[in-house]
Motif scaffolding. Structure first.
Motif, short mmCIF file in Angstrom:
data_model
loop_
_atom_site.label_atom_id
_atom_site.label_comp_id
_atom_site.label_asym_id
_atom_site.label_seq_id
_atom_site.Cartn_x
_atom_site.Cartn_y
_atom_site.Cartn_z
N VAL A 173 0.74 -1.13 -0.07
CA VAL A 173 0.00 -0.02 0.16
C VAL A 173 0.89 1.07 -0.15
O VAL A 173 1.70 1.38 0.86
CB VAL A 173 -0.97 0.16 1.23
CG1 VAL A 173 -1.61 1.31 1.22
CG2 VAL A 173 -2.02 -1.07 1.08
N TRP A 174 0.57 2.18 -0.95
CA TRP A 174 1.40 3.44 -0.94
C TRP A 174 0.47 4.64 -0.50
O TRP A 174 -0.64 4.89 -0.76
CB TRP A 174 1.77 3.78 -2.20
CG TRP A 174 2.88 3.09 -2.98
CD1 TRP A 174 4.26 3.30 -2.85
CD2 TRP A 174 2.77 1.53 -3.54
NE1 TRP A 174 4.76 2.06 -3.52
CE2 TRP A 174 4.26 1.31 -3.87
CE3 TRP A 174 1.56 0.70 -3.67
CZ2 TRP A 174 4.52 0.06 -4.44
CZ3 TRP A 174 1.93 -0.54 -4.27
CH2 TRP A 174 3.60 -1.08 -4.58
N ILE A 175 0.92 5.22 0.61
CA ILE A 175 0.34 6.47 1.06
C ILE A 175 0.48 7.61 0.32
O ILE A 175 1.54 7.87 -0.40
CB ILE A 175 0.45 6.47 2.75
CG1 ILE A 175 0.39 4.95 3.21
CG2 ILE A 175 -0.48 7.34 3.36
CD1 ILE A 175 -1.06 4.40 3.21
N ARG A 176 -0.22 8.75 0.79
CA ARG A 176 0.00 10.00 0.02
C ARG A 176 1.34 10.28 0.38
O ARG A 176 1.88 11.27 -0.37
CB ARG A 176 -1.13 11.05 0.69
CG ARG A 176 -2.47 10.90 0.02
CD ARG A 176 -3.38 11.86 0.53
NE ARG A 176 -4.79 11.88 -0.17
CZ ARG A 176 -5.84 12.53 0.28
NH1 ARG A 176 -5.72 13.48 1.27
NH2 ARG A 176 -7.00 12.62 -0.43
N ASN A 177 1.89 10.36 1.68
CA ASN A 177 3.22 11.03 2.05
C ASN A 177 4.15 10.10 1.24
O ASN A 177 5.49 10.59 1.53
CB ASN A 177 3.40 11.01 3.48
CG ASN A 177 3.33 9.74 4.13
OD1 ASN A 177 3.35 8.67 3.34
ND2 ASN A 177 3.20 9.49 5.43
N GLY A 178 4.06 9.37 0.62
CA GLY A 178 5.19 8.48 -0.38
C GLY A 178 5.58 7.12 0.24
O GLY A 178 6.43 6.46 -0.10
N ASP A 179 5.11 7.12 1.58
CA ASP A 179 5.52 5.78 2.29
C ASP A 179 4.91 4.70 1.64
O ASP A 179 3.64 4.68 1.18
CB ASP A 179 5.15 5.72 3.87
CG ASP A 179 5.84 6.73 4.71
OD1 ASP A 179 6.70 7.23 4.10
OD2 ASP A 179 5.39 7.08 5.70
N ARG A 180 5.40 3.47 1.53
CA ARG A 180 5.15 2.33 1.20
C ARG A 180 4.81 1.08 2.50
O ARG A 180 6.14 1.17 2.92
CB ARG A 180 6.05 1.69 0.07
CG ARG A 180 5.52 0.19 -0.48
CD ARG A 180 6.45 -0.43 -1.48
NE ARG A 180 6.15 -1.51 -1.74
CZ ARG A 180 6.81 -2.40 -2.47
NH1 ARG A 180 8.11 -1.90 -3.11
NH2 ARG A 180 6.75 -3.58 -2.97
N ILE A 181 3.85 0.48 2.59
CA ILE A 181 3.67 -0.42 3.69
C ILE A 181 3.60 -1.83 3.21
O ILE A 181 2.52 -1.73 2.19
CB ILE A 181 2.35 -0.04 4.62
CG1 ILE A 181 2.68 1.56 4.97
CG2 ILE A 181 2.26 -0.84 5.79
CD1 ILE A 181 1.42 1.99 5.82
N THR A 182 4.44 -2.82 3.56
CA THR A 182 4.13 -4.14 3.03
C THR A 182 3.40 -4.89 3.94
O THR A 182 3.55 -4.69 5.33
CB THR A 182 5.69 -4.61 2.91
OG1 THR A 182 6.17 -4.17 1.97
CG2 THR A 182 5.44 -6.11 2.52
N GLY A 183 2.41 -5.56 3.91
CA GLY A 183 1.38 -6.31 4.63
C GLY A 183 0.56 -7.16 3.76
O GLY A 183 0.92 -7.97 2.83
N GLU A 184 -0.72 -7.18 4.42
CA GLU A 184 -1.83 -8.15 3.93
C GLU A 184 -3.07 -7.24 3.91
O GLU A 184 -3.40 -7.07 4.96
CB GLU A 184 -1.79 -9.28 4.61
CG GLU A 184 -2.83 -10.36 4.08
CD GLU A 184 -3.00 -11.81 5.03
OE1 GLU A 184 -3.70 -12.63 4.68
OE2 GLU A 184 -2.28 -11.99 5.92
N VAL A 185 -3.71 -7.40 2.80
CA VAL A 185 -4.90 -6.70 2.64
C VAL A 185 -5.94 -7.62 3.28
O VAL A 185 -6.13 -8.80 2.78
CB VAL A 185 -5.34 -6.27 1.39
CG1 VAL A 185 -6.86 -5.72 1.23
CG2 VAL A 185 -4.45 -5.38 0.59
N LYS A 186 -6.90 -7.14 4.50
CA LYS A 186 -7.73 -7.94 5.06
C LYS A 186 -9.14 -7.47 4.56
O LYS A 186 -9.88 -8.26 4.19
CB LYS A 186 -7.67 -7.79 6.51
CG LYS A 186 -6.38 -8.15 7.02
CD LYS A 186 -6.35 -9.70 6.97
CE LYS A 186 -5.38 -10.39 7.82
NZ LYS A 186 -5.42 -11.75 7.43
#
Length: 342
Positions: free
Chosen positions: A33-46
């Motif tokens: 998931v990429w957030i507006r501030n540019g961060d990318r979060i690796t995980g699992e979409v629930k």
């Protein structure tokens, strides 16, 4: 023999290691998931529901991300994705340009997506609802008030089942005890994008209106008038069969009525969360000339801490021709409770 045993043990060991490595690889959270501030979060979409993306991560555990803060999203798992028009798409969440989501040959605007559900998700993961509990005591008249409420909704690919109940009890030393009970089972079948049909079986009891019990069975058709991540507005109509029993009479008349209603819900999921709903249902009688019943309900929940809300409700029940001599035509009231949402 020893060589054969050694080779067999080695094969079993290698096979076991392969299974462990495969399971570990499958358990890895590889969605992004990429957030507006540019961060990318690796995980699992629930799941995505009501503008909140439920997302599981290794470091932070399960988090909730406001959907309008998401710029891009990707996952190799298979999902059911519903947009505001009611159309459902199926497939992995493909990476698209900012503000979009790719499913097969379709490119969707993230702003149009209102619900994401994993196809292989368990029954419990497709459920949501609340539990209410309210209590008050006044020493002056030794007045005890207890309110409870619950609702559970299961959303499947082509149907929706809801069970709802609420109770109110007031006990005073200067007046008789008063109780109110309402229960409903609603089965809805989705038709196309904006239409649905189904049935409702309900039971009501209200001693303030001299009503010992009313059984309702209704078929209905409904249409969604507006749907997005913050508003859900629909209209409903259909025939109703009722059987009533009053405290002061022995008769149990059966009558036929119509149903005309609207349901409006609004959500705010910036912290603190706010959830408001209004429903209004009109029941003109086909059996008793000129009789009209009208039920109105308001519910507002405000977040205190995660998953716990303070909830206030307001109800108004009106019957211009009650079938019990001397029974009041109107009953209204408010409740205040602590709610747990899931």
């Amino acid at each position: 023999m020893s060589a054969f045993v050694s080779r067999t043990f080695a094969r079993l060991l290698l096979g076991g290691l392969s299974l462990l490595v495969g399971a570990a690889a499958e358990a890895q959270k590889t969605d992004s998931v990429w957030i507006r501030n540019g961060d990318r979060i690796t995980g699992e979409v629930k799941a995505l529901s009501r503008a909140l993306l439920k997302y599981s991560t290794d470091d932070l555990g399960t988090i909730y991300i406001e959907w309008d803060h998401v710029e891009r999203i990707s996952s190799q798992a298979t999902f059911e994705v519903q947009v505001r028009s009611g159309i459902k798409h199926y497939g992995p969440l493909g990476l698209g340009p900012k503000g979009t989501l790719v499913l097969g040959l379709d490119t969707l605007l993230l702003a149009d997506v209102v619900r994401i559900t994993p196809i292989k998700e368990t029954v419990l993961a497709r459920m949501d609802g609340y539990l209410d509990l309210g209590f008050s005591y006044q020493k002056a008249h030794k007045t005890l008030q207890l309110t409870t409420g619950a609702k559970v909704v299961y959303r499947g690919p082509v149907s929706e089942t809801a069970v709802e109940a609420s109770t109110f009890r007031e006990d005073r030393d200067d007046t008789p005890e008063t109780t109110r009970l309402t229960t409903d089972l609603t089965q809805r079948f989705l038709i196309g994008n904006l239409w649905s049909t189904g049935f409702v079986v309900g039971y009501e009891q209200n001693e303030e209106l001299d009503l010992a019990g009313r059984v309702r069975v209704s078929a209905f058709g409904a249409r969604t008038l507006s749907r997005n991540n913050h508003v859900d507005f629909s209209a409903i109509a259909g025939p109703v069969v009722t059987r009533e029993n009053y405290v002061s009479t022995d008769s149990t008349p059966t009558s036929f009525e119509g149903l005309l209603g609207i349901v409006f819900r609004a959500f705010r999921y910036d912290s603190p969360k706010l959830d408001a709903s209004v429903s209004s249902q009109l029941y003109p009688s086909f059996t008793i000339q000129g009789r009209v019943r009208w039920q109105n309900d308001l519910r507002v929940s405000y977040e205190l801490v995660k998953d716990f809300m303070i909830t206030t409700t307001l109800f108004d029940s009106f019957d211009n021709k009650p079938q019990s001599l001397g029974a009041p035509k109107n009953d209204f009231g408010t409740t205040l409770a602590i709610s747990w949402t899931f």
